[in-house]
Design a protein around this motif. Structure first.
Motif, short mmCIF file in Angstrom:
data_model
loop_
_atom_site.label_atom_id
_atom_site.label_comp_id
_atom_site.label_asym_id
_atom_site.label_seq_id
_atom_site.Cartn_x
_atom_site.Cartn_y
_atom_site.Cartn_z
N LEU A 77 0.87 -1.00 -0.13
CA LEU A 77 0.03 -0.10 0.03
C LEU A 77 0.86 1.09 -0.08
O LEU A 77 1.63 1.34 0.97
N GLU A 78 0.41 2.32 -1.02
CA GLU A 78 1.58 3.17 -1.20
C GLU A 78 0.70 4.38 -1.45
O GLU A 78 -0.43 4.29 -1.96
N LEU A 79 1.28 5.72 -1.27
CA LEU A 79 0.51 6.81 -1.69
C LEU A 79 1.12 6.95 -3.20
O LEU A 79 2.14 6.42 -3.60
N PRO A 80 0.38 7.67 -4.05
CA PRO A 80 0.85 8.01 -5.60
C PRO A 80 2.17 8.33 -5.67
O PRO A 80 2.61 9.47 -4.85
N MET A 162 0.88 2.16 12.01
CA MET A 162 1.16 1.47 13.35
C MET A 162 1.06 -0.04 13.35
O MET A 162 1.61 -0.57 14.20
N GLU A 163 0.24 -0.51 12.70
CA GLU A 163 -0.18 -1.94 12.72
C GLU A 163 0.68 -2.59 11.87
O GLU A 163 0.64 -3.97 11.59
N GLY A 164 1.63 -1.79 11.12
CA GLY A 164 2.47 -2.69 10.17
C GLY A 164 1.92 -3.08 8.66
O GLY A 164 2.54 -3.93 7.96
N VAL A 165 0.62 -2.64 8.33
CA VAL A 165 0.03 -2.97 7.22
C VAL A 165 0.95 -1.90 6.09
O VAL A 165 0.96 -2.55 4.95
N ILE A 166 0.95 -0.74 6.47
CA ILE A 166 1.79 0.23 5.57
C ILE A 166 3.34 0.12 6.10
O ILE A 166 3.31 0.85 7.01
N THR A 167 4.06 -0.18 5.15
CA THR A 167 5.67 -0.20 5.43
C THR A 167 6.63 0.58 4.52
O THR A 167 7.46 0.82 4.93
N ASP A 168 5.88 0.92 3.68
CA ASP A 168 6.66 1.75 2.64
C ASP A 168 7.12 3.12 3.09
O ASP A 168 6.25 4.04 3.39
N ALA A 169 8.41 3.32 3.19
CA ALA A 169 9.01 4.59 3.82
C ALA A 169 8.46 5.88 3.28
O ALA A 169 8.19 6.73 4.23
#
Length: 191
Positions: A77-80, A162-169
């Motif tokens: 999961l990432e932002l554009p 916070m739950e580690g679902v989104i990890t992309d820096a």
């Protein structure tokens, strides 16, 4: 330290050699003089830079993408976001990437700053933008680009970090840089 004084930690290049010259990435190996006068080797990737966009829909939800990333063999999961083309202005790149990947254009843009995602082995920088007043005009994905568009409230996005679902820096950094502009403060814990 005043800008006129030399940084006591600075490493000075003595020689720079290309190791690999790819389509996107280039690898260099430099011999450098260390602060104590000794010599060492630094290998690093040069990158043209990129943008990331925190795009806010009229209802306040944020646009996200779910995209497969081959090096880690899974979808994220990432932002554009996307690479800056040679000679391209930063805002023009942000506008282009938002339109190509999500099908939205923004009426209002705000520059939020820059991040450096991998300082130990790359010179990559990612410029962060906030986009508002979105209008859907239809996507224009690049050939070979496949992704899904999702939306999250800012609270849901923070919780996913916070739950580690989104990890992309770049996504984590851009989201937290945007929180004050979204009226949510800077606390990493959702209410």
């Amino acid at each position: 330290m005043p800008p006129s004084e030399p940084d006591p930690l600075e490493e000075s290049p003595l020689e720079s050699l290309p190791v690999y010259d790819g389509v996107l990435l280039k690898v260099r190996r430099d011999r450098v003089a260390l602060p104590d006068g000794s010599v060492s080797v630094r290998e690093y990737i040069t990158h043209p830079g990129a943008v990331v966009v925190v795009a806010v829909l009229p209802d306040g939800r944020l646009l996200f993408e779910r995209q497969f990333r081959y090096p880690l063999r899974r979808a994220f999961l990432e932002l554009p976001a996307g690479k800056i083309d040679a000679g391209e202005e930063l805002l023009a790149c942000a506008r282009r990437e938002l339109r190509e990947e999500t099908g939205y254009e923004a009426g209002a843009w705000q520059y939020l700053g820059v991040m450096h995602p991998c300082i130990g082995y790359s010179d990559e920088r990612i410029e962060i933008f906030l986009a508002r007043d979105l209008t859907h005009v239809g996507d224009a994905l690049d050939a070979g680009e496949f992704l899904e568009i999702l939306t999250f409230s800012a609270d849901e996005a923070v919780r996913a970090v916070m739950e580690g679902v989104i990890t992309d820096a770049k996504t984590v950094t851009a989201l937290f840089r945007a929180l004050p502009e979204l009226g949510l403060g800077i606390s990493p814990v959702p209410a």
